[in-house]
Design an enzyme around this catalytic site. Structure first.
Site, mmCIF file in Angstrom:
data_model
loop_
_atom_site.group_PDB
_atom_site.id
_atom_site.type_symbol
_atom_site.label_atom_id
_atom_site.label_comp_id
_atom_site.label_asym_id
_atom_site.label_seq_id
_atom_site.Cartn_x
_atom_site.Cartn_y
_atom_site.Cartn_z
ATOM 1 N N ASP A 1 -3.891 -8.829 5.828
ATOM 2 C CA ASP A 1 -4.838 -9.796 5.263
ATOM 3 C C ASP A 1 -4.252 -11.192 5.176
ATOM 4 O OD1 ASP A 1 -7.164 -8.345 4.824
ATOM 5 O OD2 ASP A 1 -6.447 -7.538 2.928
ATOM 6 N N GLU B 1 0.835 -1.192 0.000
ATOM 7 C CA GLU B 1 0.000 0.000 0.000
ATOM 8 C C GLU B 1 0.871 1.244 0.000
ATOM 9 O OE1 GLU B 1 -3.038 -2.830 1.767
ATOM 10 O OE2 GLU B 1 -1.392 -2.025 2.932
#
Length: 396
Positions: free
Chosen positions: A165, A149
């Site tokens: 995740d 990210e």
């Protein structure tokens, strides 16, 4: 961006944006250009083709879309119900031992990379549907992939590696500053990739069930415990013993939370009464309360530990979430801990996060959503970035 699952608000994209930007705001030394180079190096040792995707929100317009290799933004077309295929946003990645350089625009988003085959993205009326491999019918379930990210804006670049995740294909991120120096994070120790999976297999209590393999038996990833509980791979009561001990302790003692490192006099005081932990400020007024949490709330830093982007409940909740995941609440009534000496020492803890941190070269990771509490996250930042980097690391 993810419309399939509400956890995006607290996952590592949010950890970069919501946590990183509120915690680390810098004034750039010079104006940040509209795009900066992103160098992607393939040191994986694998012969499969690599596909790159740069997906995010255009910070100038708020539109969701993707960037091509030159950094040009393309808005997603309207989606449908059922979801419709998204345009092919893939960029041919580097072969093993090679590098490519693309341009990254002022985005808040993700750079995905996959091995062997392209990822499947679809669009609903609410936007992009991102991979959710905890769902066995997700079209990307058997594809080896991962993502980073980043946020690039007028204040600079924030880029992180993430395991919020899942733990999957290894990689590291970096940024080159205006003076030529570089900062990197995300590399595993030698043997850390296989060592993590071996350690997870050896952890009793259902933790080995988090590992997903492909049709040929090869390891693809380990799901984060958030999804383990959600899908029944981990027992729902996996954290109950620790939760009960914390609630019992603070029925008779006070938990002191100092959520801002630059505001040491801002403190909140927690006591359990009637199965609820009430927090008061220094004047004795109740400012927020938390019901007794459960494993999904702890692993997801959501639900009963919701963390709104405010200056009271959110910062307290972030601190509680970190304390539960790291199992420090019983050994230190003053949170957050300033060092990692007490992290993950209880028999009941987030063993997924424990095993990841133990195998990171610099000890830093985003193993749960608020792993940045106390600056233990795998994030690099520069206010005047000259170049970003993603290195695809060996699978050993």
């Amino acid at each position: 961006m993810r419309v399939k699952h509400k956890l995006l608000a607290v996952l590592a994209a949010a950890a970069t944006v919501a946590a990183g930007l509120t915690a680390i705001i810098a004034v750039p030394a010079e104006a940040v250009p509209n795009t900066i180079p992103l160098k992607i190096t393939n040191n994986s040792g694998r012969g499969d083709p690599v596909y790159i995707y740069n997906l995010g929100t255009n910070l100038a317009t708020g539109q969701q879309g993707w960037a091509d290799g030159g950094g040009t933004f393309h808005a997603w077309p309207a989606g449908g119900n059922p979801p419709t295929p998204a345009p092919d946003a893939s960029i041919a990645g580097p072969s093993n031992g090679q590098s490519i350089t693309i341009q990254m625009p002022k985005f808040s988003g993700r750079v995905y990379f996959s091995y062997g085959q392209k990822l499947v993205f679809k669009l609903t009326t609410g936007g992009l549907v991102q991979p959710a491999v905890q769902n066995p019918s997700d079209p990307n379930r058997n594809t080896l992939f991962n993502w980073t990210e980043y946020t690039l804006n007028d204040s600079g670049l924030w880029i992180n590696s993430t395991q919020v995740d899942m733990f999957s294909a290894p990689y590291a991120v970096g940024v080159q500053a205006g003076d030529g120096s570089t900062k990197t994070t995300g590399h595993l120790k030698p043997g850390g990739y296989n060592g993590f999976f071996d350690a997870l297999r050896g952890q009793p209590g259902g933790w080995a069930n988090l590992i997903q393999t492909g049709p040929d038996g090869s390891v693809l990833r380990a799901l984060a415990p958030t999804y383990g509980v959600e899908t029944g791979l981990l027992p729902a009561n996996v954290m109950d013993d620790y939760i009960n001990r914390v609630w019992s302790k603070y029925s008779n003692e006070t938990l002191t939370v100092t959520p801002f490192t630059d505001q040491p006099n801002t403190k909140y005081f927690g006591r359990v009464s009637g199965n609820v932990m009430n927090f008061t400020n220094s004047s004795g007024s109740v400012v927020t309360s938390f019901q007794k949490p459960n494993a999904p709330s702890i692993f997801g830093c959501a639900g009963l530990l919701d963390a709104p982007n405010d200056l009271v409940r959110g910062p307290i909740s972030r601190t509680l979430c970190a304390g539960f995941n790291r199992s420090t609440l019983l050994v230190n009534p003053n949170q957050p801990d300033s060092s990692n000496a007490n992290f993950y020492q209880d028999v009941v803890t987030n063993h997924y996060a424990r095993k990841i941190h133990a195998r990171m070269a610099d000890g830093k990771a985003y193993a749960f959503a608020f792993d940045d509490v106390g600056a233990h996250e795998s994030l690099v930042h520069d206010g005047n970035p000259q170049q970003a980097s993603i290195t695809l690391d060996p699978f050993n």
